[in-house]
Motif scaffolding. Sequence first.
Motif, PDB file in Angstrom:
ATOM      1  N   ILE A 253      42.322  36.906  -9.075  1.00 52.21           N
ATOM      2  CA  ILE A 253      41.367  37.840  -8.445  1.00 52.21           C
ATOM      3  C   ILE A 253      41.818  38.153  -7.019  1.00 52.21           C
ATOM      4  CG2 ILE A 253      38.979  38.119  -7.670  1.00 52.21           C
ATOM      5  CD1 ILE A 253      38.121  36.511 -10.084  1.00 52.21           C
ATOM      6  N   GLN A 254      42.286  37.101  -6.321  1.00 54.84           N
ATOM      7  CA  GLN A 254      42.733  37.305  -4.947  1.00 54.84           C
ATOM      8  C   GLN A 254      43.926  38.266  -4.892  1.00 54.84           C
ATOM      9  OE1 GLN A 254      42.204  33.824  -2.570  1.00 54.84           O
ATOM     10  NE2 GLN A 254      44.211  34.194  -1.676  1.00 54.84           N
ATOM     11  N   ASP A 255      44.819  38.110  -5.859  1.00 55.16           N
ATOM     12  CA  ASP A 255      45.978  39.009  -5.936  1.00 55.16           C
ATOM     13  C   ASP A 255      45.545  40.458  -6.094  1.00 55.16           C
ATOM     14  OD1 ASP A 255      47.882  37.199  -5.635  1.00 55.16           O
ATOM     15  OD2 ASP A 255      48.760  37.366  -7.654  1.00 55.16           O
ATOM     16  N   ARG A 256      44.531  40.627  -6.957  1.00 47.52           N
ATOM     17  CA  ARG A 256      44.051  41.997  -7.199  1.00 47.52           C
ATOM     18  C   ARG A 256      43.472  42.610  -5.930  1.00 47.52           C
ATOM     19  NH1 ARG A 256      40.136  42.827 -11.966  1.00 47.52           N
ATOM     20  NH2 ARG A 256      39.025  43.717 -10.199  1.00 47.52           N
ATOM     21  N   THR A 257      42.654  41.810  -5.194  1.00 43.26           N
ATOM     22  CA  THR A 257      42.054  42.288  -3.938  1.00 43.26           C
ATOM     23  C   THR A 257      43.172  42.646  -2.952  1.00 43.26           C
ATOM     24  OG1 THR A 257      40.351  40.658  -4.364  1.00 43.26           O
ATOM     25  CG2 THR A 257      40.304  41.693  -2.196  1.00 43.26           C
ATOM     26  N   ASP A 258      44.183  41.751  -2.870  1.00 44.77           N
ATOM     27  CA  ASP A 258      45.284  41.991  -1.928  1.00 44.77           C
ATOM     28  C   ASP A 258      46.015  43.291  -2.271  1.00 44.77           C
ATOM     29  OD1 ASP A 258      44.518  39.667  -0.825  1.00 44.77           O
ATOM     30  OD2 ASP A 258      46.273  38.483  -1.435  1.00 44.77           O
ATOM     31  N   GLN A 259      46.208  43.524  -3.569  1.00 44.23           N
ATOM     32  CA  GLN A 259      46.888  44.761  -3.996  1.00 44.23           C
ATOM     33  C   GLN A 259      46.085  45.988  -3.560  1.00 44.23           C
ATOM     34  OE1 GLN A 259      49.870  45.027  -5.018  1.00 44.23           O
ATOM     35  NE2 GLN A 259      50.001  42.770  -5.081  1.00 44.23           N
ATOM     36  N   GLU A 260      44.747  45.893  -3.710  1.00 46.47           N
ATOM     37  CA  GLU A 260      43.881  47.023  -3.323  1.00 46.47           C
ATOM     38  C   GLU A 260      44.021  47.298  -1.826  1.00 46.47           C
ATOM     39  OE1 GLU A 260      39.818  46.383  -4.539  1.00 46.47           O
ATOM     40  OE2 GLU A 260      40.441  46.268  -6.644  1.00 46.47           O
ATOM     41  N   LEU A 261      43.966  46.201  -1.011  1.00 42.97           N
ATOM     42  CA  LEU A 261      44.050  46.357   0.438  1.00 42.97           C
ATOM     43  C   LEU A 261      45.396  46.975   0.833  1.00 42.97           C
ATOM     44  CD1 LEU A 261      42.420  43.011   1.657  1.00 42.97           C
ATOM     45  CD2 LEU A 261      41.401  45.277   1.613  1.00 42.97           C
ATOM     46  N   LEU A 262      46.469  46.484   0.183  1.00 37.79           N
ATOM     47  CA  LEU A 262      47.795  47.010   0.512  1.00 37.79           C
ATOM     48  C   LEU A 262      47.925  48.493   0.159  1.00 37.79           C
ATOM     49  CD1 LEU A 262      50.153  44.077  -0.503  1.00 37.79           C
ATOM     50  CD2 LEU A 262      49.907  45.089   1.767  1.00 37.79           C
ATOM     51  N   SER A 263      47.301  48.878  -0.963  1.00 39.50           N
ATOM     52  CA  SER A 263      47.432  50.288  -1.344  1.00 39.50           C
ATOM     53  C   SER A 263      46.669  51.183  -0.354  1.00 39.50           C
ATOM     54  CB  SER A 263      46.994  50.523  -2.789  1.00 39.50           C
ATOM     55  OG  SER A 263      45.604  50.465  -2.870  1.00 39.50           O
ATOM     56  N   GLN A 264      45.545  50.627   0.222  1.00 42.52           N
ATOM     57  CA  GLN A 264      44.823  51.380   1.261  1.00 42.52           C
ATOM     58  C   GLN A 264      45.752  51.602   2.461  1.00 42.52           C
ATOM     59  OE1 GLN A 264      42.078  52.751   1.045  1.00 42.52           O
ATOM     60  NE2 GLN A 264      40.543  51.590  -0.136  1.00 42.52           N
ATOM     61  N   VAL A 265      46.420  50.512   2.873  1.00 45.03           N
ATOM     62  CA  VAL A 265      47.316  50.606   4.030  1.00 45.03           C
ATOM     63  C   VAL A 265      48.394  51.656   3.772  1.00 45.03           C
ATOM     64  CG1 VAL A 265      49.038  49.363   5.418  1.00 45.03           C
ATOM     65  CG2 VAL A 265      46.881  48.254   4.790  1.00 45.03           C
ATOM     66  N   ASN A 266      48.973  51.612   2.564  1.00 44.79           N
ATOM     67  CA  ASN A 266      50.048  52.562   2.230  1.00 44.79           C
ATOM     68  C   ASN A 266      49.547  54.009   2.284  1.00 44.79           C
ATOM     69  OD1 ASN A 266      51.864  50.575   1.955  1.00 44.79           O
ATOM     70  ND2 ASN A 266      51.633  50.390  -0.288  1.00 44.79           N
ATOM     71  N   ARG A 267      48.350  54.198   1.715  1.00 46.29           N
ATOM     72  CA  ARG A 267      47.816  55.573   1.694  1.00 46.29           C
ATOM     73  C   ARG A 267      47.595  56.082   3.119  1.00 46.29           C
ATOM     74  NH1 ARG A 267      43.194  57.069  -0.393  1.00 46.29           N
ATOM     75  NH2 ARG A 267      42.278  54.996  -0.627  1.00 46.29           N
ATOM     76  N   PHE A 268      46.995  55.178   3.966  1.00 45.51           N
ATOM     77  CA  PHE A 268      46.697  55.578   5.341  1.00 45.51           C
ATOM     78  C   PHE A 268      47.978  55.788   6.152  1.00 45.51           C
ATOM     79  CE2 PHE A 268      42.033  53.933   5.743  1.00 45.51           C
ATOM     80  CZ  PHE A 268      41.648  54.889   4.790  1.00 45.51           C
ATOM     81  N   SER A 269      49.008  55.007   5.923  1.00 37.92           N
ATOM     82  CA  SER A 269      50.244  55.245   6.690  1.00 37.92           C
ATOM     83  C   SER A 269      50.862  56.576   6.297  1.00 37.92           C
ATOM     84  CB  SER A 269      51.313  54.170   6.514  1.00 37.92           C
ATOM     85  OG  SER A 269      50.897  53.128   5.834  1.00 37.92           O
ATOM     86  N   THR A 270      50.827  56.879   4.981  1.00 34.78           N
ATOM     87  CA  THR A 270      51.367  58.166   4.545  1.00 34.78           C
ATOM     88  C   THR A 270      50.577  59.314   5.200  1.00 34.78           C
ATOM     89  OG1 THR A 270      51.554  57.038   2.434  1.00 34.78           O
ATOM     90  CG2 THR A 270      52.160  59.355   2.461  1.00 34.78           C
ATOM     91  N   LEU A 271      49.225  59.146   5.218  1.00 34.98           N
ATOM     92  CA  LEU A 271      48.377  60.177   5.797  1.00 34.98           C
ATOM     93  C   LEU A 271      48.664  60.338   7.290  1.00 34.98           C
ATOM     94  CD1 LEU A 271      45.971  62.045   4.985  1.00 34.98           C
ATOM     95  CD2 LEU A 271      44.443  60.222   5.770  1.00 34.98           C
ATOM     96  N   SER A 272      48.828  59.176   7.974  1.00 35.09           N
ATOM     97  CA  SER A 272      49.077  59.203   9.410  1.00 35.09           C
ATOM     98  C   SER A 272      50.390  59.931   9.700  1.00 35.09           C
ATOM     99  CB  SER A 272      49.106  57.758   9.927  1.00 35.09           C
ATOM    100  OG  SER A 272      49.815  57.659  11.098  1.00 35.09           O
ATOM    101  N   ALA A 273      51.390  59.651   8.870  1.00 40.95           N
ATOM    102  CA  ALA A 273      52.701  60.283   9.084  1.00 40.95           C
ATOM    103  C   ALA A 273      52.618  61.792   8.820  1.00 40.95           C
ATOM    104  CB  ALA A 273      53.728  59.630   8.164  1.00 40.95           C
TER     105      ALA A 273
END
Length: 472
Positions: A44-64
């Motif tokens: 479950i923790q892995d799944r949560t971590d994956q979700e958080l990481l995908s948020q970061v990735n989306r926001f960095s792409t958006l920021s760029a």
Amino acid sequence: MSLRKRISLRNTLAFRLTLWYAGIFTVSSCVAFLLFYTLITSFIQDRTDQELLSQVNRFSTLSAAEGIEAVKSAAVLEAQAAGVKKVFFRLLSLNGQAFSSSNMAYWQDIDIDSMAIKELLHGRSRVFEIITIPKRREKVRVLYAFLSPTIILQVGEAMESYSRFLDAFRGIFITTMTFLIILAAGVGWFMARRAVSGVEAVTRTAQKISGGNLEERVPVKAKGDEIDQLATTFNQMLNRIQALLKEIKEMSDNIAHDLRSPITRIRGIAEVTLSAGKSLNEYEAMAASTVEECDRLLDMINTMLLISKTEAGVDRLIREEIDLTALVRKACELFEPAAEDKGVNLACSVPNGSRLVGDTRMIQRMLSNLLDNAIKYTPSGGSVSIFLLENDGQVAVSIRDTGIGLLPSDLPRIFERFYRCDQSRSQAGIGLGLSLARAVARAHGGDITVVSTPNQGSTFTVTLQKSPPSHS
Ligand code: ADP
């Protein structure tokens, strides 16, 4: 008093087996639960971590692509869409100051961890944390990561549903385990009781026997298990004890009978002399008869003692090198006159140089008993022959006669103390000669056997080891 009452419950084998059974079951179930729990937690923790990481990735792409302003409004919208109590976003400068965030009203207790910022500045690409909000007893998974070289994103997600799932899992586990442990103890108790019921049957029989009933036997269930083996061995032991007791009883009856006859005779002679005879000659005759009877009694008692000692190994054999050929020939010479008197032909056919280690006197006595019997139970005109045969480590001495022979029903009993066959009652004897012969043969690591046909004759064969085992 029943067995169970006598042994306190805690000391019973069934109770201890049940404890072991329930204990092992509980420990293995707990280990299985812990493994499963750890696996689910990390999944479950892995799944949560994956979700958080995908948020970061989306926001960095958006920021760029669209700049930081686009990220700010996306963060607010994203938090609203997911639920403000579910996720939050904070944008931080490199010194750890927040310059924008989603709605943080619900997340006031969550600070910015300066250590996490430091770790990022020291080169780590991301830092995960689990923060517990004590007031709400709620856990939050937080991720720090760079959005751009100068902006850090702090994103958090409530682990409430995850905690609820684990709480429910624990609850179900405890209830199920309690039920299963009770069931395991019940089944364990039932199985243990079944297993030890056979032992209890043996104990009950032993108690009845100590109460005096030697006829009792343990029922054997024919399952072929250990309890059946125990019951069979126990029953065999009882059969043996019963047979021994019967033997002892018969022997003591025989001893009493054999002692009574000479003592009655001694008493009769004394009585007659006292009442009738007054001369010195008559008293002398009485004394001579008394001595003779006493000698016979002593002989019988000494033979009995010798048999017991030889059988029990108390009287250790005198181990000496014996010239068996010479010993057998000497015995034949000694019995030659008796055989001649009776009109029995005595033939001695033994090869030269047969030797063994043993007790000369005992072997002499054994040979005498066998030769004496052969001549005694062979009518006039018959013959007695003695042979000697050697083969690896053993010597066999056979005494064959053409005498009255033995009935098949007597064969198994003739080596018992005091046993005398009916057809030989007219002959002198006390029934100890063959018992002693067997004891001597066995003490020399051998045995004695007999082959006989009624009215045709018998052959007694003694085997002796050339070097008998020494007694311990
Ligand atoms: P006993 O003093 O009666 O001879 P033993 O123990 O020597 O005692 O023998 C036991 C019985 O075995 C004898 O009473 C006799 O009935 C029988 N027996 C022994 N040897 C012979 C034999 N050679 N032929 C026939 N019967 C024999």
